[in-house]
Design a protein around this motif. Sequence first.
Motif, mmCIF file in Angstrom:
data_model
loop_
_atom_site.group_PDB
_atom_site.id
_atom_site.type_symbol
_atom_site.label_atom_id
_atom_site.label_comp_id
_atom_site.label_asym_id
_atom_site.label_seq_id
_atom_site.Cartn_x
_atom_site.Cartn_y
_atom_site.Cartn_z
ATOM 1 N N ASP A 151 0.822 -1.213 0.000
ATOM 2 C CA ASP A 151 0.000 0.000 0.000
ATOM 3 C C ASP A 151 0.862 1.271 0.000
ATOM 4 O O ASP A 151 0.566 2.246 0.700
ATOM 5 N N ASN A 152 1.919 1.261 -0.773
ATOM 6 C CA ASN A 152 2.793 2.423 -0.880
ATOM 7 C C ASN A 152 2.708 2.972 -2.297
ATOM 8 O O ASN A 152 3.373 2.476 -3.207
ATOM 9 N N TYR A 153 1.906 4.009 -2.481
ATOM 10 C CA TYR A 153 1.746 4.604 -3.805
ATOM 11 C C TYR A 153 3.080 5.121 -4.342
ATOM 12 O O TYR A 153 3.318 5.119 -5.557
ATOM 13 N N TYR A 154 3.960 5.571 -3.447
ATOM 14 C CA TYR A 154 5.189 6.226 -3.878
ATOM 15 C C TYR A 154 6.316 5.269 -4.250
ATOM 16 O O TYR A 154 7.444 5.702 -4.486
ATOM 17 N N LEU A 155 6.020 3.981 -4.321
ATOM 18 C CA LEU A 155 6.935 3.033 -4.937
ATOM 19 C C LEU A 155 6.347 2.723 -6.312
ATOM 20 O O LEU A 155 5.481 1.863 -6.472
ATOM 21 N N LEU A 156 6.811 3.453 -7.311
ATOM 22 C CA LEU A 156 6.173 3.490 -8.619
ATOM 23 C C LEU A 156 6.838 2.532 -9.596
ATOM 24 O O LEU A 156 8.049 2.626 -9.844
ATOM 25 N N LYS A 157 6.051 1.624 -10.149
ATOM 26 C CA LYS A 157 6.585 0.715 -11.165
ATOM 27 C C LYS A 157 6.794 1.472 -12.472
ATOM 28 O O LYS A 157 5.948 2.265 -12.890
ATOM 29 N N MET A 158 7.912 1.191 -13.126
ATOM 30 C CA MET A 158 8.229 1.853 -14.376
ATOM 31 C C MET A 158 7.997 0.919 -15.559
ATOM 32 O O MET A 158 8.447 -0.234 -15.532
ATOM 33 N N PRO A 159 7.308 1.376 -16.598
ATOM 34 C CA PRO A 159 7.203 0.577 -17.822
ATOM 35 C C PRO A 159 8.595 0.279 -18.371
ATOM 36 O O PRO A 159 9.552 1.041 -18.163
ATOM 37 N N GLN A 160 8.718 -0.817 -19.093
ATOM 38 C CA GLN A 160 10.022 -1.267 -19.578
ATOM 39 C C GLN A 160 10.713 -0.225 -20.445
ATOM 40 O O GLN A 160 11.942 -0.089 -20.412
ATOM 41 N N ASP A 161 9.938 0.524 -21.233
ATOM 42 C CA ASP A 161 10.545 1.481 -22.158
ATOM 43 C C ASP A 161 10.598 2.911 -21.602
ATOM 44 O O ASP A 161 10.906 3.852 -22.325
ATOM 45 N N MET A 162 10.315 3.076 -20.328
ATOM 46 C CA MET A 162 10.316 4.412 -19.734
ATOM 47 C C MET A 162 11.739 4.848 -19.415
ATOM 48 O O MET A 162 12.520 4.110 -18.816
ATOM 49 N N SER A 163 12.089 6.073 -19.776
ATOM 50 C CA SER A 163 13.399 6.629 -19.479
ATOM 51 C C SER A 163 13.527 6.926 -17.986
ATOM 52 O O SER A 163 12.598 7.452 -17.362
ATOM 53 N N TRP A 164 14.692 6.635 -17.427
ATOM 54 C CA TRP A 164 14.922 6.969 -16.017
ATOM 55 C C TRP A 164 14.884 8.478 -15.798
ATOM 56 O O TRP A 164 14.491 8.946 -14.716
ATOM 57 N N LYS A 165 15.243 9.230 -16.825
ATOM 58 C CA LYS A 165 15.194 10.681 -16.692
ATOM 59 C C LYS A 165 13.757 11.178 -16.565
ATOM 60 O O LYS A 165 13.482 12.136 -15.826
ATOM 61 N N SER A 166 12.843 10.538 -17.255
ATOM 62 C CA SER A 166 11.429 10.899 -17.116
ATOM 63 C C SER A 166 10.934 10.616 -15.702
ATOM 64 O O SER A 166 10.217 11.420 -15.103
ATOM 65 N N ALA A 167 11.316 9.470 -15.155
ATOM 66 C CA ALA A 167 10.885 9.107 -13.802
ATOM 67 C C ALA A 167 11.372 10.138 -12.788
ATOM 68 O O ALA A 167 10.633 10.519 -11.860
ATOM 69 N N LEU A 168 12.600 10.625 -12.947
ATOM 70 C CA LEU A 168 13.159 11.572 -11.995
ATOM 71 C C LEU A 168 12.586 12.980 -12.145
ATOM 72 O O LEU A 168 12.905 13.872 -11.359
#
Length: 349
Positions: A119-136
Amino acid sequence: MPKQLIVIEPRKAGFKEYVDAAIQEDQVKVKVEYAAPKRGTELMDFRNETPNLVDAYMDEWKAYMPLKYKPERFGGWPLGNQWVGIITEVGTSVLDYRVGERVCGYGGIQETHVICAVDNYYLLKMPQDMSWKSALCFDPAQFALSAIRDARLRVGDRVAVIGLGAIGQLSAQLAKLAGASYVAVIDPIALRREIALRTGADAAFDPASQDVGLELKKATNKLGVDIIIETSASEQALQQSLRGLAYGGTIAYVGLARKFNGGLDLGREAHFNNAKIIFSRACSEPNSDYPRWDWRRIEETCWDFLCTGRLQCDEIIDPVVAFGQSVEGYEEYVDQHPDKSIKLGVTFV
């Protein structure tokens, strides 16, 4: 032993070794690949310039009140805002995550994180093709989206964005996505202006050499822009915002300002032009559109935009330094010469 980046004394960073706790049944362990600091509030803390050392905002009073307990010494706390990494261990009660998944979370710049995964919304799964720069860019995107919404931008509006750090860059892109017919960007740093133009802005102005308010009027047949997103927190920028704004227009003031020492003259354009100033902050609740919108909806919308590539972030995370050079990188690019960067990235791989 793993290390983390911490503040040692005002304007001085350093490394500190730490011991990873054994994960609990509801936790996962993450090996960090990339991380980034936060500018605004974190930098004020790093420089020992934050008002929160003497007073703190009390939600009960909706006002700053004197602190009852003051820290005995400065420093020791971690630096950093967000990270991206790979899950390496999973607790027995964790059902929604597995070893090998890439995730994004909030926390300091360090080699590993042990974090709750139930139940931790702030642990966000990243799609395989998502850039790490976008996540940050998840955190600044929230404040950019909030500014656009608080300003009540409508299709066809003309917009200016002042200050082209991460929030300003994303505000310019979101203004276009929201239907702005014209987006001008303002920053004294040429590289920042060039990046904003490459990601969709229509015009760019240099406040160091141009009368920005007048240029905005010239570009709009003397009308001025309908909306200004002001992220720099500079009193000179606010003065130019009032000069370049259309009659009855709105300024969404996003930057965390320091005490103004002079130069702001509200007896000029502000007195005549019926300007509206909205102080915009994504995490101030209730949201102005509550209950339809709240901070969580802003977060979810931003994460969707970042996951699907509707926001371009590859040039926003710049420069990128190795973790081993992050002490020097933080002091150089975040504190001493912020003009050399937009949002610092740190790589562990």
